[in-house]
Design an enzyme around this catalytic site. Structure first.
Site, PDB file in Angstrom:
ATOM      1  N   LYS A  44      29.872  28.376 -10.846  1.00  0.00           N
ATOM      2  CA  LYS A  44      30.882  29.183 -11.536  1.00  0.00           C
ATOM      3  C   LYS A  44      31.825  28.229 -12.274  1.00  0.00           C
ATOM      4  O   LYS A  44      31.992  27.066 -11.903  1.00  0.00           O
ATOM      5  CB  LYS A  44      31.666  30.054 -10.567  1.00  0.00           C
ATOM      6  CG  LYS A  44      32.527  29.378  -9.541  1.00  0.00           C
ATOM      7  CD  LYS A  44      33.925  28.943  -9.928  1.00  0.00           C
ATOM      8  CE  LYS A  44      34.690  29.974 -10.705  1.00  0.00           C
ATOM      9  NZ  LYS A  44      36.074  29.407 -10.995  1.00  0.00           N
ATOM     10  N   ASN A  90      43.999  32.592 -21.823  1.00  0.00           N
ATOM     11  CA  ASN A  90      44.853  31.714 -21.035  1.00  0.00           C
ATOM     12  C   ASN A  90      46.340  32.017 -21.165  1.00  0.00           C
ATOM     13  O   ASN A  90      47.153  31.513 -20.393  1.00  0.00           O
ATOM     14  CB  ASN A  90      44.547  30.256 -21.352  1.00  0.00           C
ATOM     15  CG  ASN A  90      43.247  29.869 -20.695  1.00  0.00           C
ATOM     16  OD1 ASN A  90      43.143  29.895 -19.473  1.00  0.00           O
ATOM     17  ND2 ASN A  90      42.239  29.582 -21.504  1.00  0.00           N
ATOM     18  N   GLU A 133      35.616  29.670 -21.809  1.00  0.00           N
ATOM     19  CA  GLU A 133      36.596  30.697 -22.180  1.00  0.00           C
ATOM     20  C   GLU A 133      36.698  30.821 -23.702  1.00  0.00           C
ATOM     21  O   GLU A 133      37.074  29.876 -24.385  1.00  0.00           O
ATOM     22  CB  GLU A 133      37.952  30.372 -21.553  1.00  0.00           C
ATOM     23  CG  GLU A 133      37.937  30.616 -20.049  1.00  0.00           C
ATOM     24  CD  GLU A 133      39.193  30.160 -19.340  1.00  0.00           C
ATOM     25  OE1 GLU A 133      39.344  30.510 -18.164  1.00  0.00           O
ATOM     26  OE2 GLU A 133      40.006  29.452 -19.959  1.00  0.00           O
ATOM     27  N   THR A 179      32.227  19.370 -10.309  1.00  0.00           N
ATOM     28  CA  THR A 179      32.760  20.428 -11.148  1.00  0.00           C
ATOM     29  C   THR A 179      32.911  21.762 -10.448  1.00  0.00           C
ATOM     30  O   THR A 179      32.088  22.129  -9.637  1.00  0.00           O
ATOM     31  CB  THR A 179      31.844  20.685 -12.340  1.00  0.00           C
ATOM     32  OG1 THR A 179      32.456  21.698 -13.115  1.00  0.00           O
ATOM     33  CG2 THR A 179      30.489  21.172 -11.923  1.00  0.00           C
TER      34      THR A 179
END
Lengths: 405, 405
Positions: A179, A400, A276, A190
């Site tokens: 993920k 964000n 994102e 990571t």
């Protein structure tokens, strides 16, 4: 937004690995947010963790436990990172392990905890503990997809990769999930990634394989240059197949490692594709440097430049921003007049200036694709490196500015 | 967008400095895009330039000419950076100097060229040369405002600062202009800045003052972390006042330098306030580090984090992103459990975790302001540093996805 089609791969289950999920309601409602991974007895495990100085409570605990015993359970929650939570955070973590160890009758040290989500808020331990029986009740070797979904935060897709390899007449499998979509610039490990094999691999070899494969995959991606406090990557081996890998020098290891690196790289690239707000998947390759460090420094300078990233978003082949980033990467004695830059196979810069045959149309046709490469040739050595990254879009800002991660 | 009101300061003209502007139509239509600065005979000058390995043709030429002679003219164009333009770019630059030197009857080495704008396109020399007579014709000591306007690119405001100082009974002035809004992470010099004084300052002292003041101002700001290929900062002294500054050890130098640093810092802060898409002006202070390097490393890690920058834009006091950035700044032996973080005077982190008395409302009330400070106390030494930066907004993405800079 994400790059390319979401494709769920063929999964080869791993004998000796069961996965169970549950809804604890830690932050998200009406979805699974707890994952339990059960490993058969005598399995080995290895891991690499975040290098962030503010590493989360579960990271410290998982590191210590992994050193003292072979894990039987991994317990993972999404929605709360249990990071920057001090002594209370560590206690919350240990309470969870205690509950699981009592229920299953195993030492606490055989449980590894992991968390991902908001930083700085205390973990609601009672909710997590209350959900464990549900997760235990549905443990199954076939649960890889719901497992991958349960650990998602800002991810838009579950991520998995799986390979089979024939070694000495026996077929082994390697299967993993991961993920991550933001706060992605791993440093030695990571986000969350769990990869398992049914081969028998000694702990020393497994650690070597895990570190090498993470270095060739998760340590070669960046979305926003932010390294998370919770990055963890765990590699597990159940030994259910009669394939023993006890030395990194053996032919078996080389074949095993090659398939393992493919699984790691596939997971890492899936993370970038799901970055994102990502609308581009870009490979940055820096060739013919004096050493790997300078190749990586230039690659990351390009990948982290907001000006390059917005040009990628705009599909604008603004190569001036690429050379400006190369120029400020702080490389000792870099001779700008020797540098060539290619967009896929279109040469845009030759000897530090616009290539004679370059046309805006040719650059535009490459930048209009969802996936392409930026290739920099330094002509001053023989080392090369490549990394994978994304663009900077309005959606990145929206996600964000609106999501409290 | 820009932070705070646009205020044009009181300007003290500098005897011995004349400014003239012209419309060359290099890229922009119906606006001045050429600036000529004329210095009286016997003026001295010093400068600091970009450290980008791809420095532009005018930067190389200006550096060389400044070494060989005292300049009489500075010629500046906006709209085209003449960077990554190779031999043709250098020839374009020299042709411009030749034209000016012939018209004015001075050696070519007494002219310094500067360019700002798009990278990688050839400078239309003939347009620039054709505009020089117009600029020469309107040279005047009062032209500071139209001069500041003529060098703007993505800037939304002209930038100037001016101070008077009384030294030994004589009043001297220091006046400067600057431009810059994107590709801002100066390294030894920034964008374009021209500052002049009517004191008499030896070339050695001037170079020392210029480097020191640039280090305390332009080298302490960042908008997007991108260092331009054309950054240049020039400090000039005409010697029209009977104030002689020949040593950096003198009392005169200290007073002069103090006013000079104010002018530099005012210009630097105006650049940040006018940062592309900026809605916040944020001071990041890192205190009690072991050395200045680690303080700056942490300050820039925070300032460059896209996650921190989007949180600033959202007015969301998401301190988890601040500590994550501190944690990945790669500081040797950093003890997270010793770190405190303040938003102005609101303590948000104490000993590496959420401060006991902190409330979201208190953090929110600071982040809602257009200007505030993030203060990090490392508690491991006695060195401090501060830098100034902005947020990352939708407008930043729009400007840089749509503007070919």
């Amino acid at each position: 937004m994400a790059v390319g089609e979401a494709i769920w791969p063929t999964i080869y289950p791993i004998e000796g690995v069961k996965l169970g999920v549950a809804q604890a309601g830690i932050r998200y409602k009406n979805r699974n947010d707890v994952l339990l991974i059960e490993l058969a007895e005598n399995s080995t495990a290895a891991a690499v963790f975040t290098q962030n100085a503010f590493c989360a409570a579960p990271v410290s605990v998982a590191k210590a436990n992994l050193q003292s015993a072979n894990p039987r359970y991994l317990v993972i929650n999404s929605g709360n990172a249990n990071a920057c939570t001090g002594d209370l955070g560590e206690r919350a973590c240990l309470q969870t392990l205690q509950a699981l160890s009592q229920t299953c009758g195993i030492p606490q040290a055989q449980v590894l905890p992991f968390s991902t989500g908001v930083i700085g808020e205390q973990l609601p331990t009672e909710k997590l503990v209350a959900a464990l029986p549900q997760a235990l009740a549905n443990l199954d070797t076939e649960n890889w997809r719901i497992a991958a979904e349960s650990i998602m935060t800002t991810d838009t897709r579950p991520k998995a990769a799986s390979r089979q390899v024939k070694l000495n007449g026996e077929t082994i499998a390697i299967t993993g999930i991961a993920k991550g979509a933001g706060m992605i610039r791993p440093n030695m490990a990571t986000m969350l990634a769990y990869i398992a094999t049914d081969a028998s691999v000694s702990k020393t070899v497994l650690q070597h394989a895990c570190a090498s494969a993470a270095n060739a995959s998760f340590n070669r991606i960046t979305i926003d240059g932010d390294t998370s406090t919770n990055d963890s990557c765990v590699l597990m081996a159940t030994g259910k197949r009669q394939v023993h890998i006890d030395s990194t020098e053996s032919a078996e290891y080389r074949e095993f490692y090659s398939a393992l690196e493919q699984v790691f790289q596939s997971l890492a690239q899936q993370i970038v594709r799901d970055g994102e707000g990502a609308s581009k998947f870009v490979t940055i390759e820096v060739k013919n440097g004096r050493n790997k460090e300078e190749c990586l420094k230039i690659a990351y300078a390009i990948a982290h430049s907001p000006l390059v990233k917005t040009a990628l978003f705009a599909s604008d082949p603004n190569w001036g921003r690429i050379v400006a980033a190369i120029g400020y990467a702080d490389i000792d004695g870099l001779d700008a007049s020797k540098i060539d830059v290619y967009l896929d196979d279109v040469q845009v810069v030759e000897n530090g200036q616009r290539a004679a045959g370059y046309t805006e149309e040719a650059g535009q046709s490459v930048f209009s694709n969802a996936e392409f490469s930026i290739i920099v040739d330094l002509h001053r050595g023989s080392e090369s490196e490549l990394i994978w990254t994304t663009d900077l879009s309005h959606e990145y800002v929206t996600i964000n500015a609106e999501y409290r991660s």
